[in-house]
Design an enzyme around this catalytic site. Structure first.
Site, mmCIF file in Angstrom:
data_model
loop_
_atom_site.group_PDB
_atom_site.id
_atom_site.type_symbol
_atom_site.label_atom_id
_atom_site.label_comp_id
_atom_site.label_asym_id
_atom_site.label_seq_id
_atom_site.Cartn_x
_atom_site.Cartn_y
_atom_site.Cartn_z
ATOM 1 N N GLU A 4 -12.170 -21.996 -2.953
ATOM 2 C CA GLU A 4 -13.577 -22.409 -2.797
ATOM 3 C C GLU A 4 -14.199 -21.603 -1.671
ATOM 4 O OE1 GLU A 4 -14.632 -26.776 -3.428
ATOM 5 O OE2 GLU A 4 -12.496 -26.902 -3.048
ATOM 6 N N HIS A 51 -24.472 -29.384 -0.770
ATOM 7 C CA HIS A 51 -23.653 -28.633 -1.731
ATOM 8 C C HIS A 51 -24.580 -27.730 -2.526
ATOM 9 C CE1 HIS A 51 -20.827 -27.644 -4.891
ATOM 10 N NE2 HIS A 51 -19.869 -28.267 -4.235
ATOM 11 N N ARG A 106 -20.606 -22.820 2.458
ATOM 12 C CA ARG A 106 -21.637 -23.571 1.729
ATOM 13 C C ARG A 106 -23.036 -23.485 2.303
ATOM 14 N NH1 ARG A 106 -18.455 -29.013 0.105
ATOM 15 N NH2 ARG A 106 -17.134 -27.804 -1.264
ATOM 16 N N HIS A 130 -24.555 -33.648 0.403
ATOM 17 C CA HIS A 130 -23.206 -33.834 -0.116
ATOM 18 C C HIS A 130 -22.289 -34.552 0.867
ATOM 19 C CE1 HIS A 130 -19.710 -32.867 -2.534
ATOM 20 N NE2 HIS A 130 -19.152 -32.182 -1.556
ATOM 21 N N ARG A 135 -18.417 -28.339 7.200
ATOM 22 C CA ARG A 135 -17.052 -28.597 6.741
ATOM 23 C C ARG A 135 -16.569 -27.521 5.774
ATOM 24 N NH1 ARG A 135 -15.046 -31.264 2.040
ATOM 25 N NH2 ARG A 135 -17.176 -31.762 1.445
HETATM 26 P P1 FAD Z 1 -15.281 -43.168 0.119
HETATM 27 O O1 FAD Z 1 -14.323 -42.588 -0.815
HETATM 28 O O2 FAD Z 1 -16.704 -42.879 -0.105
HETATM 29 O O3 FAD Z 1 -15.096 -44.748 0.113
HETATM 30 C C1 FAD Z 1 -16.005 -45.570 0.808
HETATM 31 C C2 FAD Z 1 -15.757 -47.005 0.399
HETATM 32 O O4 FAD Z 1 -16.486 -47.890 1.232
HETATM 33 C C3 FAD Z 1 -16.210 -47.309 -1.023
HETATM 34 O O5 FAD Z 1 -15.241 -48.136 -1.613
HETATM 35 C C4 FAD Z 1 -17.510 -48.101 -0.823
HETATM 36 O O6 FAD Z 1 -17.838 -48.965 -1.868
HETATM 37 C C5 FAD Z 1 -17.156 -48.867 0.435
HETATM 38 N N1 FAD Z 1 -18.296 -49.355 1.224
HETATM 39 C C6 FAD Z 1 -19.325 -48.621 1.739
HETATM 40 N N2 FAD Z 1 -20.150 -49.432 2.431
HETATM 41 C C7 FAD Z 1 -19.628 -50.687 2.354
HETATM 42 C C8 FAD Z 1 -20.026 -51.960 2.852
HETATM 43 N N3 FAD Z 1 -21.148 -52.121 3.568
HETATM 44 N N4 FAD Z 1 -19.260 -53.045 2.577
HETATM 45 C C9 FAD Z 1 -18.135 -52.921 1.823
HETATM 46 N N5 FAD Z 1 -17.715 -51.744 1.312
HETATM 47 C C10 FAD Z 1 -18.448 -50.643 1.584
HETATM 48 N N6 FAD Z 1 -13.812 -33.567 -0.601
HETATM 49 C C11 FAD Z 1 -12.719 -32.788 -0.699
HETATM 50 O O7 FAD Z 1 -11.942 -32.653 0.253
HETATM 51 N N7 FAD Z 1 -12.452 -32.157 -1.889
HETATM 52 C C12 FAD Z 1 -13.256 -32.264 -2.972
HETATM 53 O O8 FAD Z 1 -12.979 -31.694 -4.011
HETATM 54 C C13 FAD Z 1 -14.428 -33.056 -2.872
HETATM 55 N N8 FAD Z 1 -15.283 -33.173 -3.910
HETATM 56 C C14 FAD Z 1 -16.345 -34.035 -3.804
HETATM 57 C C15 FAD Z 1 -17.177 -34.230 -4.914
HETATM 58 C C16 FAD Z 1 -18.201 -35.152 -4.859
HETATM 59 C C17 FAD Z 1 -19.090 -35.359 -6.055
HETATM 60 C C18 FAD Z 1 -18.422 -35.894 -3.671
HETATM 61 C C19 FAD Z 1 -19.522 -36.909 -3.593
HETATM 62 C C20 FAD Z 1 -17.621 -35.678 -2.558
HETATM 63 C C21 FAD Z 1 -16.580 -34.758 -2.619
HETATM 64 N N9 FAD Z 1 -15.741 -34.541 -1.525
HETATM 65 C C22 FAD Z 1 -14.653 -33.733 -1.644
HETATM 66 C C23 FAD Z 1 -15.894 -35.333 -0.297
HETATM 67 C C24 FAD Z 1 -14.878 -36.493 -0.330
HETATM 68 O O9 FAD Z 1 -14.764 -36.975 -1.647
HETATM 69 C C25 FAD Z 1 -15.271 -37.635 0.575
HETATM 70 O O10 FAD Z 1 -15.628 -37.159 1.838
HETATM 71 C C26 FAD Z 1 -14.123 -38.627 0.705
HETATM 72 O O11 FAD Z 1 -13.712 -39.055 -0.563
HETATM 73 C C27 FAD Z 1 -14.515 -39.810 1.557
HETATM 74 O O12 FAD Z 1 -13.508 -40.761 1.486
HETATM 75 P P2 FAD Z 1 -13.668 -42.107 2.292
HETATM 76 O O13 FAD Z 1 -12.444 -42.912 2.051
HETATM 77 O O14 FAD Z 1 -14.039 -41.831 3.687
HETATM 78 O O15 FAD Z 1 -14.952 -42.806 1.625
HETATM 79 C C1 SIN Z 2 -16.443 -29.242 -4.954
HETATM 80 O O1 SIN Z 2 -15.584 -29.439 -5.807
HETATM 81 O O2 SIN Z 2 -17.260 -28.323 -5.022
HETATM 82 C C2 SIN Z 2 -16.525 -30.152 -3.762
HETATM 83 C C3 SIN Z 2 -15.450 -29.830 -2.810
HETATM 84 C C4 SIN Z 2 -15.686 -30.424 -1.461
HETATM 85 O O3 SIN Z 2 -16.722 -31.032 -1.207
HETATM 86 O O4 SIN Z 2 -14.801 -30.253 -0.605
#
Ligand code: FAD
Ligand code: SIN
Length: 525
Positions: free
Chosen positions: A117, A233, A279, A337, A372
């Protein structure tokens, strides 16, 4: 409401069921009882939509040093080197742990397949097709469900932390199934609430990403840092009427080319890494080209079979919209993003509030700096959630669980006033605090946000519901982003100001920390 109120006690309260909350829970369950509250269904999270994969220097021709270097270069002078080294060196072990949980990464014969990437000098991203996040989330959910001392409460919206004398005792929640307010008391409270992309009109994030964690923590007195660095993104499918759909950067890693309205490739003009530049550079280049006409991703040099097999989710979704990936150019736009900053923590997830921890996208660890590196987020989530579980388990042993009197909350029906304000806020943030900002747009945004804040406050005094509190949280984080963006009078990483278009290497601020200064109550009431 009083007689219906419930109180719950647990050792570890985890707010959020993405990769961070679930990884934390598995580990903490070795030391006590864990309660996960999550506002929708357990799978619903940013994690579930992650496409590209997880970065780890696994190739014999790659090295920790190169992964560290790529992370630091992308972070544009603001990464904390010690943190980057720690995370990068743990990456191979984390991939092994995921495989032990049941994640089946793509393989080539006897080794893991690696893709590329933006910002990476090597192929170093492990993946599960183009839906890595879904595979990871599923593996965690099924493992967590096997633990009898982990309780998952779906439809529980945490809306305020329970704070007294500088210590966190748990959180107040709205149980959306029974429409009741409940308090969950805990020896350790862990914010794993993810990102805030929904603050912007255009975003890759699902509905849950409203910045609740950062707003709640800020109200409680936590330090917020680096929040001006919102990563946009470069490539979301440009279709007005649909829910956001990301076209993974890996598509460019596998040969996709960005083309402008004339069909000409343009990234060479902007960066030596062309379509695989970091990015922020690609996003700004696209914004510049969009001034003249639409921008497209071109994969027409790739075989249909390759695209169908390598990107099954993207291929199918595009087909549903009448776009054949192997034949048609894909119209794209950039969108919000990822939050590079958030609640400031140490290496063990501790915030400045005793008993309160933050992990994952809601936290600011120093790993990402001003921008990032792709696929470093899931990696950081894995590393810090485990370290935090270890630290908080030791610290929880020394704390008592207490109950406090629950304040009066009044429930109200969701309605159009909060929806109208939400639309206004998201549009404002996109137009005035988006990819390109300046002092004038930021000041204008601040004034409008203050009006939205006032109106939102009025609504919450009438009564609260999930959408209203989300609106208040979105307003809080929007104000924090705007304030920090005004203070940072330079352009660095994802933060670009037309009135200060260069890095200020003389008077630059290493960090902008924001903490609540008013004596306002730390809850809504
Ligand atoms: P999340 O996975 O967002 O989980 C948050 C949780 O908190 C959810 O369950 C939500 O419902 C809950 N929550 C929120 N507020 C409350 C509340 N007030 N009360 C109760 N529950 C609540 N990163 C990479 O490293 N590689 C990738 O390929 C990549 N691709 C991505 C593609 C997309 C489309 C997106 C959106 C992001 C991507 N990212 C990627 C970024 C990465 O997915 C996220 O940064 C990461 O998953 C965050 O994980 P987390 O556990 O911190 O939060
Ligand atoms: C992507 O697949 O382009 C998202 C990857 C990332 O946010 O790290």
């Amino acid at each position: 409401m009083d007689s219906e109120r419930e109180h719950m006690k647990t050792d570890f309260l985890v707010i959020g069921s993405g990769i961070s909350g679930l990884n934390y829970s598995l580990k903490a369950a070795e030391c006590g009882e864990v309660t996960i509250v999550t506002k929708k269904k357990v799978m619903e999270s940013n994690t579930n939509y992650a496409q590209g994969g997880i970065a780890a220097a696994l190739d014999p021709l790659d090295s920790y040093d190169q992964h560290i270097q790529d992370t630091i270069v992308t972070g544009d002078g603001l990464c904390d080197k010690e943190v980057v080294e720690l995370v990068v060196k743990e990456a191979p072990e984390k991939i092994k742990e995921l495989m032990q949980l049941g994640v089946q990464f793509n393989r080539e014969e006897d080794r893991l397949s690696l893709t590329r990437e933006g910002g990476h000098s090597k192929r170093r991203i492990v993946f599960v097709g183009d839906s890595t996040g879904h595979a990871v989330e599923q593996a965690f959910v099924s493992n967590v469900k096997k633990r009898s001392n982990v309780h998952i409460l779906e439809g529980y919206f945490a809306f305020d932390l329970i704070i007294e004398n500088g210590r966190c005792y748990g959180a107040y929640c709205l149980n959306n199934y029974d429409q009741e307010f409940e308090a969950v008391y805990a020896k350790a409270t862990v914010m794993a609430t993810g990102g805030l992309g929904r603050v912007y009109e255009k975003t890759s994030n699902p509905e849950i990403a409203t910045g609740d964690g950062a707003a709640m923590a800020y109200r409680a007195g936590a330090e917020i840092e680096d929040i001006e660095f919102i990563q946009f993104h470069p490539t979301l499918l440009d279709k007005e009427e649909t829910e956001p759909f990301l076209i993974s950067e890996v598509v460019r890693g596998e040969g996709g080319i960005l083309r402008n309205w004339e069909g000409a490739p343009f990234m060479e003009k902007y960066h030596k890494m062309k379509d695989l530049a970091p990015r922020d550079t690609v996003t700004r280049a696209i914004i510049a080209e969009l001034e003249k006409g639409p921008v497209f991703l071109d994969l027409t040099t790739k075989k249909k079979q390759f695209l169908e097999e390598r990107f099954p989710t993207i291929y199918k979704r595009l087909k549903d919209y009448g776009i054949s990936m192997h034949r048609d150019f894909i119209p794209i736009i950039p969108a919000a993003h990822y939050a590079c900053g958030g609640v400031k923590t140490d290496l063990n997830g501790r915030t400045n509030i005793d008993g309160l921890y933050a992990i994952g996208e809601v936290s600011r660890t120093g790993l990402h700096g001003a921008n990032r590196l792709a696929s470093n987020s899931l990696l950081g989530c894995l590393v810090f959630s485990l370290r935090t579980a270890d630290a908080s388990a030791k610290e929880a042993e020394k704390r008592n669980n207490v109950e406090k009197k629950i304040p009066e909350f009044r429930l109200s029906d969701p309605g159009e006033p909060e929806e109208g304000l939400r639309r206004k806020l998201r549009s404002l943030m996109w137009k005035k605090v988006g990819v390109i900002r300046n002092g004038t747009t930021l000041q204008e945004a601040m004034r409008e946000l203050q009006k939205i804040d006032k109106e939102g406050t009025r609504l919450t005094t009438e009564g609260i519901n999930e959408r209203r509190i989300e609106l208040r949280n979105m307003t809080t984080v929007a104000e924090l982003i705007t304030k920090a963006a005004l203070i940072r009078t330079e352009s660095r990483g994802t933060h670009y100001r037309t009135d200060y278009p260069r890095k200020d290497d003389i008077n630059w601020r290493r960090s902008i920390k924001l903490t609540k200064t008013s004596s306002k109550s730390n809850t809504y009431i």
